[in-house]
Design an enzyme around this catalytic site. Structure first.
Site, PDB file in Angstrom:
ATOM      1  N   ASP A 168      97.913  41.125  25.266  1.00  0.00           N
ATOM      2  CA  ASP A 168      97.829  41.856  23.644  1.00  0.00           C
ATOM      3  C   ASP A 168      97.185  42.086  22.205  1.00  0.00           C
ATOM      4  O   ASP A 168      96.559  41.243  22.394  1.00  0.00           O
ATOM      5  CB  ASP A 168      99.537  41.406  22.874  1.00  0.00           C
ATOM      6  CG  ASP A 168     100.927  41.927  23.826  1.00  0.00           C
ATOM      7  OD1 ASP A 168     101.022  42.956  25.010  1.00  0.00           O
ATOM      8  OD2 ASP A 168     101.262  40.765  24.411  1.00  0.00           O
ATOM      9  N   ASP A 197     102.697  49.187  26.256  1.00  0.00           N
ATOM     10  CA  ASP A 197     103.771  49.083  25.091  1.00  0.00           C
ATOM     11  C   ASP A 197     104.184  50.281  24.547  1.00  0.00           C
ATOM     12  O   ASP A 197     104.825  50.860  24.481  1.00  0.00           O
ATOM     13  CB  ASP A 197     103.589  47.661  24.755  1.00  0.00           C
ATOM     14  CG  ASP A 197     103.280  46.804  25.272  1.00  0.00           C
ATOM     15  OD1 ASP A 197     104.251  46.595  26.336  1.00  0.00           O
ATOM     16  OD2 ASP A 197     102.890  45.496  24.306  1.00  0.00           O
TER      17      ASP A 197
END
Length: 218
Positions: A168, A197
């Site tokens: 991330d 995401d």
């Protein structure tokens, strides 16, 4: 019909390539303790981290079995989404926009699954037992970790196929106004996320808000 296949899966391929290109660049160019970087002002920042769970760092259980179950769930979900999209493409009444939106969800799920499947195999030398996201209490796998010259044994996560972390990097750094009850001063959206995401979120939000367009009553 062929055009619908090309556009739908072209979107999936584009999101997958973009997601993986950014993740690989981040993983090979940044370290866990690097300071965050402002991308747009101070409210949108690049902040490298990894997580063992689902979208936005959420978890499904813990340890080896939680991670394995999550990876298997992703595989089953991806197979189901592909099957669903292939059926919908053949229906002329189904809008191309809905196929593209479904492709966003598919690309996001596949992007995060790719991390779990292959990153431990692709980047074995990047594993650091001293970083919190590589540690799992109760795993039974112990490795030495040195903190400021002091060495201690820590329990680390399982590694290998289907056990890799998800990379991330993006974070909104905006805060609620101080005068707001309960929320004042807290981050609006503290989770750190990636392109996969975002693709899943955009796809789900569009389905929710445009369901009357995608699923008109007969």
């Amino acid at each position: 019909m062929k055009k619908r296949y090309l556009i739908t899966f072209g979107v999936v391929l584009f999101i997958l390539i973009l997601d993986q290109a950014v993740k690989i660049w981040i993983k090979t160019s940044f370290s866990y303790d690097d300071p965050s970087i402002a991308l747009i002002g101070e409210w949108f920042r690049l902040n490298y981290v990894e997580n063992q769970g689902m979208a936005f760092g959420t978890q499904l259980g813990g340890g080896m079995w939680g991670k394995l179950l999550l990876s298997i769930f992703r595989i089953v979900a991806i197979i189901a989404i592909v099957y669903y999209i292939l059926k919908q493409i053949k229906k002329p009444e189904v809008k191309l926009e809905f196929l593209i939106v479904s492709g966003l969800v598919l690309a996001g799920a596949a992007g995060n699954l790719f991390d779990s499947m292959f990153y431990d195999l692709m980047f074995p030398t990047y594993f650091d037992p001293c970083i919190s996201y590589n540690q799992v209490e109760g795993s039974g796998i112990w490795e030495d970790c040195t903190y400021y010259g002091y060495t201690e044994a820590v329990e680390v996560r399982h590694r290998g196929f289907l056990f890799g972390n998800v990379v991330d990097m993006f974070q909104f750094y905006a805060h609620w106004p101080e005068w707001m009850p309960y929320l004042g001063g807290k981050q609006v959206f503290p989770a750190i996320w990636n392109i996969a995401d975002a693709a899943i979120s955009v796809g789900v939000i569009l389905v929710l808000f445009r369901q009357k367009v995608y699923f008109p009553k007969q």
